[in-house]
Design a protein around this motif. Structure first.
Motif, PDB file in Angstrom:
ATOM      1  N   HIS A 266     -36.940 -24.873  -7.531  1.00 25.38           N
ATOM      2  CA  HIS A 266     -38.025 -24.553  -8.468  1.00 25.38           C
ATOM      3  C   HIS A 266     -38.381 -25.784  -9.308  1.00 25.38           C
ATOM      4  CE1 HIS A 266     -38.198 -20.042  -8.200  1.00 25.38           C
ATOM      5  NE2 HIS A 266     -37.152 -20.347  -7.442  1.00 25.38           N
ATOM      6  N   ALA A 267     -39.636 -25.847  -9.711  1.00 29.72           N
ATOM      7  CA  ALA A 267     -40.056 -26.878 -10.661  1.00 29.72           C
ATOM      8  C   ALA A 267     -39.820 -26.297 -12.056  1.00 29.72           C
ATOM      9  CB  ALA A 267     -41.522 -27.223 -10.455  1.00 29.72           C
ATOM     10  N   TYR A 268     -38.805 -26.765 -12.719  1.00 28.81           N
ATOM     11  CA  TYR A 268     -38.427 -26.203 -14.030  1.00 28.81           C
ATOM     12  C   TYR A 268     -39.246 -26.855 -15.144  1.00 28.81           C
ATOM     13  CZ  TYR A 268     -34.444 -23.511 -12.279  1.00 28.81           C
ATOM     14  OH  TYR A 268     -33.659 -22.588 -11.641  1.00 28.81           O
TER      15      TYR A 268
ATOM     16  N   ARG B 265     -42.063 -36.301 -10.554  1.00 30.43           N
ATOM     17  CA  ARG B 265     -43.473 -36.292 -10.177  1.00 30.43           C
ATOM     18  C   ARG B 265     -43.820 -35.078  -9.311  1.00 30.43           C
ATOM     19  NH1 ARG B 265     -48.148 -39.797 -10.033  1.00 30.43           N
ATOM     20  NH2 ARG B 265     -49.652 -38.348  -9.142  1.00 30.43           N
ATOM     21  N   SER B 266     -42.892 -34.663  -8.463  1.00 31.30           N
ATOM     22  CA  SER B 266     -43.201 -33.522  -7.593  1.00 31.30           C
ATOM     23  C   SER B 266     -43.363 -32.244  -8.425  1.00 31.30           C
ATOM     24  CB  SER B 266     -42.140 -33.360  -6.497  1.00 31.30           C
ATOM     25  OG  SER B 266     -41.026 -32.684  -7.005  1.00 31.30           O
ATOM     26  N   ASP B 267     -42.617 -32.113  -9.514  1.00 32.50           N
ATOM     27  CA  ASP B 267     -42.791 -30.945 -10.403  1.00 32.50           C
ATOM     28  C   ASP B 267     -44.216 -30.922 -10.952  1.00 32.50           C
ATOM     29  OD1 ASP B 267     -40.098 -30.328 -10.073  1.00 32.50           O
ATOM     30  OD2 ASP B 267     -39.475 -31.282 -11.948  1.00 32.50           O
ATOM     31  N   VAL B 268     -44.671 -32.098 -11.379  1.00 34.58           N
ATOM     32  CA  VAL B 268     -46.017 -32.204 -11.971  1.00 34.58           C
ATOM     33  C   VAL B 268     -47.075 -31.918 -10.903  1.00 34.58           C
ATOM     34  CG1 VAL B 268     -47.663 -33.818 -13.018  1.00 34.58           C
ATOM     35  CG2 VAL B 268     -45.265 -33.797 -13.766  1.00 34.58           C
ATOM     36  N   ASP B 269     -46.896 -32.501  -9.728  1.00 37.38           N
ATOM     37  CA  ASP B 269     -47.878 -32.291  -8.646  1.00 37.38           C
ATOM     38  C   ASP B 269     -47.955 -30.816  -8.262  1.00 37.38           C
ATOM     39  OD1 ASP B 269     -48.421 -34.969  -8.646  1.00 37.38           O
ATOM     40  OD2 ASP B 269     -47.170 -35.438  -6.897  1.00 37.38           O
ATOM     41  N   ARG B 270     -46.818 -30.171  -8.213  1.00 37.76           N
ATOM     42  CA  ARG B 270     -46.820 -28.751  -7.833  1.00 37.76           C
ATOM     43  C   ARG B 270     -47.523 -27.902  -8.889  1.00 37.76           C
ATOM     44  NH1 ARG B 270     -40.715 -27.664  -6.516  1.00 37.76           N
ATOM     45  NH2 ARG B 270     -41.406 -25.541  -6.075  1.00 37.76           N
ATOM     46  N   LEU B 271     -47.327 -28.250 -10.152  1.00 35.11           N
ATOM     47  CA  LEU B 271     -48.042 -27.535 -11.225  1.00 35.11           C
ATOM     48  C   LEU B 271     -49.549 -27.725 -11.060  1.00 35.11           C
ATOM     49  CD1 LEU B 271     -47.999 -26.090 -14.127  1.00 35.11           C
ATOM     50  CD2 LEU B 271     -48.377 -28.400 -14.985  1.00 35.11           C
ATOM     51  N   LEU B 272     -49.947 -28.985 -10.907  1.00 37.19           N
ATOM     52  CA  LEU B 272     -51.382 -29.281 -10.856  1.00 37.19           C
ATOM     53  C   LEU B 272     -52.015 -28.632  -9.617  1.00 37.19           C
ATOM     54  CD1 LEU B 272     -51.430 -32.997 -12.090  1.00 37.19           C
ATOM     55  CD2 LEU B 272     -51.973 -30.934 -13.396  1.00 37.19           C
ATOM     56  N   GLU B 273     -51.344 -28.683  -8.502  1.00 37.57           N
ATOM     57  CA  GLU B 273     -51.892 -28.039  -7.285  1.00 37.57           C
ATOM     58  C   GLU B 273     -52.009 -26.533  -7.487  1.00 37.57           C
ATOM     59  OE1 GLU B 273     -49.755 -31.421  -4.623  1.00 37.57           O
ATOM     60  OE2 GLU B 273     -49.175 -29.334  -4.197  1.00 37.57           O
ATOM     61  N   GLY B 274     -51.003 -25.958  -8.113  1.00 35.26           N
ATOM     62  CA  GLY B 274     -51.034 -24.512  -8.347  1.00 35.26           C
ATOM     63  C   GLY B 274     -52.164 -24.108  -9.271  1.00 35.26           C
TER      64      GLY B 274
ATOM     65  N   ILE C 199     -51.131 -34.180 -18.151  1.00 35.95           N
ATOM     66  CA  ILE C 199     -52.190 -33.766 -19.091  1.00 35.95           C
ATOM     67  C   ILE C 199     -53.557 -34.205 -18.586  1.00 35.95           C
ATOM     68  CG2 ILE C 199     -52.030 -35.752 -20.708  1.00 35.95           C
ATOM     69  CD1 ILE C 199     -52.332 -32.075 -21.773  1.00 35.95           C
ATOM     70  N   GLU C 200     -53.606 -35.372 -17.971  1.00 38.84           N
ATOM     71  CA  GLU C 200     -54.895 -35.815 -17.437  1.00 38.84           C
ATOM     72  C   GLU C 200     -55.339 -34.891 -16.306  1.00 38.84           C
ATOM     73  OE1 GLU C 200     -55.183 -39.965 -16.197  1.00 38.84           O
ATOM     74  OE2 GLU C 200     -57.092 -39.364 -15.254  1.00 38.84           O
ATOM     75  N   GLY C 201     -54.384 -34.501 -15.490  1.00 41.99           N
ATOM     76  CA  GLY C 201     -54.683 -33.581 -14.389  1.00 41.99           C
ATOM     77  C   GLY C 201     -55.250 -32.265 -14.904  1.00 41.99           C
TER      78      GLY C 201
ATOM     79  N   ALA D  61     -45.221 -18.911 -10.549  1.00 38.38           N
ATOM     80  CA  ALA D  61     -43.852 -18.513 -10.172  1.00 38.38           C
ATOM     81  C   ALA D  61     -43.760 -18.292  -8.664  1.00 38.38           C
ATOM     82  CB  ALA D  61     -43.445 -17.258 -10.935  1.00 38.38           C
ATOM     83  N   LYS D  62     -44.824 -17.716  -8.086  1.00 41.25           N
ATOM     84  CA  LYS D  62     -44.821 -17.491  -6.623  1.00 41.25           C
ATOM     85  C   LYS D  62     -44.776 -18.819  -5.876  1.00 41.25           C
ATOM     86  CE  LYS D  62     -47.267 -13.116  -6.632  1.00 41.25           C
ATOM     87  NZ  LYS D  62     -48.571 -12.858  -7.218  1.00 41.25           N
ATOM     88  N   LEU D  63     -45.259 -19.878  -6.524  1.00 44.23           N
ATOM     89  CA  LEU D  63     -45.240 -21.209  -5.901  1.00 44.23           C
ATOM     90  C   LEU D  63     -43.976 -21.983  -6.285  1.00 44.23           C
ATOM     91  CD1 LEU D  63     -48.981 -22.132  -6.618  1.00 44.23           C
ATOM     92  CD2 LEU D  63     -48.023 -21.255  -4.481  1.00 44.23           C
ATOM     93  N   GLY D  64     -43.080 -21.307  -6.983  1.00 48.97           N
ATOM     94  CA  GLY D  64     -41.819 -21.949  -7.368  1.00 48.97           C
ATOM     95  C   GLY D  64     -41.945 -22.861  -8.577  1.00 48.97           C
TER      96      GLY D  64
END
Ligand SMILES: Cc1ncc(COP(=O)(O)O)c(C=O)c1O
Length: 395
Positions: free
Chosen positions: A22-24, A381-390, A303-305, A342-345
Motif C-alpha cells: 500500500h502507499a501509506y 515517488r511511486s506513492d506519489v505517482d499512484r496517488l496522482l494517477e488515482g 502538490i503540483e500534480g 483505497a481500492k488502488l492501494g
C-alpha cells in the motif's frame, strides 16, 4: 544531504508494514513502526518488567527505561529531560496541563489553525477565550493579530507548530515574543510538526511543547516537554499517594514501560536515518534536516500534480508548510475519494481530521471536509505517482 541522496530504499526496508504494497499517505494520522521499535518493545517485555521504584531488577529495568525515554524525547525536541512528561497521547496530557495552567479569571488565546486537541482543552478551562483567525485562502495564521489578543491577563497562548491538514507552519517564534512580552506562556502543539524537520523548542519560544511518538515511528505515547522549574509551579490533580516529584507529578497511574522503550528506539532510529556524527541531538538535527529536504522535494511533485488537475481543489498555500496536502475532487465526497484510492492501494484520510475550527473557516466542515494526503520519510515517488494517477482517474 541532497534529496536524491536520501537512503529511501534502506529506510523503507526497516518498516515491515510497507511490504503489504500500500502507499501509506496517512502518516499524518500515525506512522508505521520500524523493526527496531517493534524489537525494543518485544525485548522489554521478554526481559521482565516491574513497576517503577521497587527493590528488584525488573523494577530497576523499568526505572532505566523511563529515564532513557525522557532523555530521548528531550533530544528530539531540544528540551530538558527532567521536564519530559510522558502519557498516553497529546490530547490527554493537554487536558491535564490546561487544567493546571488556566482557569476562571485568566485569558487564553487559541487559534483556528489548530487541531482541536490544542483548542478545546483551553476553551473548557473556564478562562476567557480569545481567537486567532486564519486566512482561509492562504491558510496562514497572521502574527500581527496576536498584539491585540494578548494582554496582562493572558495566561497561555496555545498554537500549533504545524497544521495537521494544511501543513501551515506559523511563525511560532514571533508569536512567542508577543506572548512573552505580556508575561504569557506558550503552549506549542508540535504533534504534526515534529516528524517533518528539526525541532528546537527553545528557538520556537515554546514554554511547553507537545508531541506524539506515534507520528514519528514510535508507539502510541504522547509527551509534553517543559522547563522543570515551570512544572514545579503547577499543581495538577493527582492522587494523594502518588509522588509529587516533577515530572512524575503529571503522570497518572502506571505507565506502559515497554512502549516507552519503543519511543527511545524510535528516536534512535530517526537519529541513525542518515550518516551523522556527534551527540544523539546533533545526529537528530542532521537526520531531520535530511528528512525535511527529502519530503519537501517529493511534496513539490505531489502538490503540483494536484494543483494542475482541473477537477481538484486544494486548500491553503502557506509559505512554509509540511508535506501535507488537503484537497477535494469535483463530484465526489471526500469519503468516496478515499474509498476509490483505497481500492488502488493508496491510504489517505478524509474528513475534518479534528481540525474542527479550520475546516469551518474553510467552509467545508459541514460538507465532509476534504481528503488529506501527507508524506513522511518512508514515502517514495511511486506513492506519489499512484496517488496522482488515482485522483486523475476521477476527472
Ligand atoms: C496537530 C495535532 N495535534 C494534536 C493531535 C492529537 O494527538 P494525540 O492523538 O496524541 O492526542 C494530533 C493528532 O492527529 C495532531 O495531528
Amino acid at each position: 544531504m541532497l534529496p536524491s541522496e536520501f537512503p529511501i530504499k534502506q529506510v523503507r526496508a526497516t518498516y515491515p508494514a510497507l511490504a503489504d504494497g500500500h502507499a501509506y499517505l496517512d502518516g499524518a494520522a500515525g506512522t508505521q513502526v520500524p523493526t527496531p521499535v517493534i524489537d525494543a518493545i518485544a525485548t522489554a517485555y521478554r526481559s521482565g518488567l516491574g513497576n517503577v521504584g521497587g527493590a528488584f531488577p525488573a523494577s530497576h529495568r523499568s526505572d532505566a527505561i523511563v529515564g532513557a525515554c525522557r532523555a530521548a524525547v528531550a533530544d528530539l525536541v531540544g528540551g530538558d529531560a527532567r521536564g519530559v512528561i510522558l502519557g498516553p497521547n497529546m490530547t490527554t496530557l493537554t487536558y491535564r496541563l490546561s487544567k493546571a495552567l488556566a482557569g476562571p479569571g485568566d485569558e487564553v488565546v487559541v487559534s483556528r489553525l489548530d487541531h482541536d486537541a490544542n483548542v478545546r482543552p483551553w476553551t473548557q478551562t473556564g478562562a476567557t477565550v480569545r481567537w486567532a483567525e486564519v486566512d482561509p485562502v492562504t491558510g496562514e495564521l497572521p502574527v500581527e493579530q496576536y498584539a491585540d489578543l494578548v494582554n496582562e491577563r493572558t495566561r497561555v497562548v496555545a498554537v500549533s507548530a504545524a497544521s495537521n491538514i494544511l501543513g501551515t507552519r506559523p511563525d511560532v517564534a514571533a508569536i512567542a515574543e508577543i506572548a512573552h512580552a505580556a508575561g504569557a506562556l506558550m503552549y506549542v502543539d508540535g504533534v504534526h510538526a515534529t516528524p517533518h524537520g528539526p525541532v528546537d523548542m527553545r528557538a520556537l519560544g515554546a514554554d511547553l511543547y507537545a508531541t506524539s511518538a506515534y507520528k514519528w515511528s514510535g508507539p502510541h505515547i504522547g509527551a509534553v516537554i517543559a522547563d522543570p522549574a515551570l512544572l514545579e509551579t503547577l499543581r495538577p490533580d493527582k492522587l494523594a499517594s502518588s509522588t509529587d516529584e516533577v515530572p512524575e507529578r503529571f503522570e497518572t497511574g502506571t505507565s506502559p514501560f515497554a512502549d516507552f522503550d519503543g519511543v527511545t528506539a524510535a528516536v534512535d532510529h530517526l537519529a541513525a536515518m542518515v550518516p551523522g556524527t556527534g551527540s544523539r541531538r546533533e545526529r537528530l538535527l542532521t537526520s531531520m534536516a535530511a528528512i525535511e529536504a527529502y519530503e519537501q522535494d517529493l511534496f513539490a511533485v505531489l502538490i503540483e500534480g494536484l494543483e494542475t488537475m482541473p477537477h481538484v481543489t486544494t486548500y491553503g498555500k502557506p509559505a512554509r508548510r509540511t508535506a501535507t496536502a488537503y484537497f477535494n475532487v469535483a463530484r465526489h465526497t471526500p469519503r468516496q475519494v478515499a474509498e476509490h484510492l483505497a481500492k488502488l492501494g493508496v491510504n489517505v484520510w478524509h474528513g475534518h481530521n479534528y481540525a474542527w475550527e479550520l475546516t469551518a473557516a474553510l467552509g467545508i466542515r459541514d460538507t465532509g471536509g476534504a481528503v488529506r494526503a501527507g508524506l513522511v520519510h518512508y514515502n517514495d515517488r511511486s506513492d506519489v505517482d499512484r496517488l496522482l494517477e488515482g485522483v486523475a482517474r476521477l476527472g
